[in-house]
Design a protein around this motif. Sequence first.
Motif, PDB file in Angstrom:
ATOM      1  N   SER A  48       0.869  -1.170   0.000  1.00  0.00           N
ATOM      2  CA  SER A  48       0.000   0.000   0.000  1.00  0.00           C
ATOM      3  C   SER A  48       0.909   1.223   0.000  1.00  0.00           C
ATOM      4  O   SER A  48       1.854   1.285   0.780  1.00  0.00           O
ATOM      5  CB  SER A  48      -0.874   0.022   1.246  1.00  0.00           C
ATOM      6  N   SER A  70       4.716   3.595   2.966  1.00  0.00           N
ATOM      7  CA  SER A  70       4.175   2.347   2.419  1.00  0.00           C
ATOM      8  C   SER A  70       4.241   1.249   3.455  1.00  0.00           C
ATOM      9  O   SER A  70       5.007   1.317   4.412  1.00  0.00           O
ATOM     10  CB  SER A  70       4.935   1.945   1.159  1.00  0.00           C
ATOM     11  N   LYS A 109       0.599  -4.848   2.107  1.00  0.00           N
ATOM     12  CA  LYS A 109      -0.856  -4.923   2.053  1.00  0.00           C
ATOM     13  C   LYS A 109      -1.290  -6.314   2.495  1.00  0.00           C
ATOM     14  O   LYS A 109      -0.737  -7.316   2.070  1.00  0.00           O
ATOM     15  CB  LYS A 109      -1.355  -4.633   0.640  1.00  0.00           C
ATOM     16  N   THR A 129      -0.665  11.611  -5.072  1.00  0.00           N
ATOM     17  CA  THR A 129      -1.711  12.602  -5.315  1.00  0.00           C
ATOM     18  C   THR A 129      -1.909  12.948  -6.787  1.00  0.00           C
ATOM     19  O   THR A 129      -2.805  13.718  -7.116  1.00  0.00           O
ATOM     20  CB  THR A 129      -1.386  13.898  -4.551  1.00  0.00           C
ATOM     21  N   TYR A 134       6.843   8.633  -0.011  1.00  0.00           N
ATOM     22  CA  TYR A 134       5.554   7.959  -0.007  1.00  0.00           C
ATOM     23  C   TYR A 134       5.556   6.856   1.049  1.00  0.00           C
ATOM     24  O   TYR A 134       6.147   5.794   0.833  1.00  0.00           O
ATOM     25  CB  TYR A 134       5.255   7.355  -1.380  1.00  0.00           C
ATOM     26  N   SER A 143       0.916   5.366   0.306  1.00  0.00           N
ATOM     27  CA  SER A 143       0.163   6.578   0.655  1.00  0.00           C
ATOM     28  C   SER A 143       0.763   7.800  -0.015  1.00  0.00           C
ATOM     29  O   SER A 143       1.901   7.777  -0.480  1.00  0.00           O
ATOM     30  CB  SER A 143       0.192   6.791   2.166  1.00  0.00           C
ATOM     31  N   ASN A 144      -0.008   8.864  -0.022  1.00  0.00           N
ATOM     32  CA  ASN A 144       0.434  10.185  -0.509  1.00  0.00           C
ATOM     33  C   ASN A 144       0.617  10.294  -2.012  1.00  0.00           C
ATOM     34  O   ASN A 144       1.197  11.278  -2.478  1.00  0.00           O
ATOM     35  CB  ASN A 144       1.696  10.667   0.193  1.00  0.00           C
ATOM     36  N   LYS A 174      -3.558   2.926  -5.357  1.00  0.00           N
ATOM     37  CA  LYS A 174      -2.583   3.368  -4.346  1.00  0.00           C
ATOM     38  C   LYS A 174      -1.758   2.184  -3.832  1.00  0.00           C
ATOM     39  O   LYS A 174      -1.589   1.975  -2.629  1.00  0.00           O
ATOM     40  CB  LYS A 174      -3.269   4.065  -3.172  1.00  0.00           C
ATOM     41  N   GLU A 175      -1.225   1.406  -4.792  1.00  0.00           N
ATOM     42  CA  GLU A 175      -0.433   0.252  -4.412  1.00  0.00           C
ATOM     43  C   GLU A 175       0.644  -0.054  -5.445  1.00  0.00           C
ATOM     44  O   GLU A 175       0.591   0.420  -6.580  1.00  0.00           O
ATOM     45  CB  GLU A 175      -1.315  -0.976  -4.188  1.00  0.00           C
TER      46      GLU A 175
END
Length: 92
Positions: A28, A88, A91, A33, A86, A30-31, A61-62
């Motif tokens: 996963s 991570s 997941k 955009t 980012y 994040s950030n 987002k992965e």
Amino acid sequence: MKKLSAMFVLAALFSSPVYAATKTVTLSVSNMTCAACPITVKKALSKVEGVGAIEVSYEKKEALVTYDDAKTNVEALTKAIEGAGYPSQLKK
């Protein structure tokens, strides 16, 4: 002669390299955009030794990463992504 042959066979067996496994993980990320973010994530992962295939999805987002577990691990992958800005994690 038989003992010498047996010693060579045993030496070859015990000195064989341990074979690494190719693993694939989903991380996963994040950030992310914008649509350009996956390029940065992919570039960061490609610098990690042992990484093979990389697929990064902005929509999900992965990142799907295939790597040689004898050369790297999940922690190194997440650190590389985090170094690019980012956060991570693996997941589940």
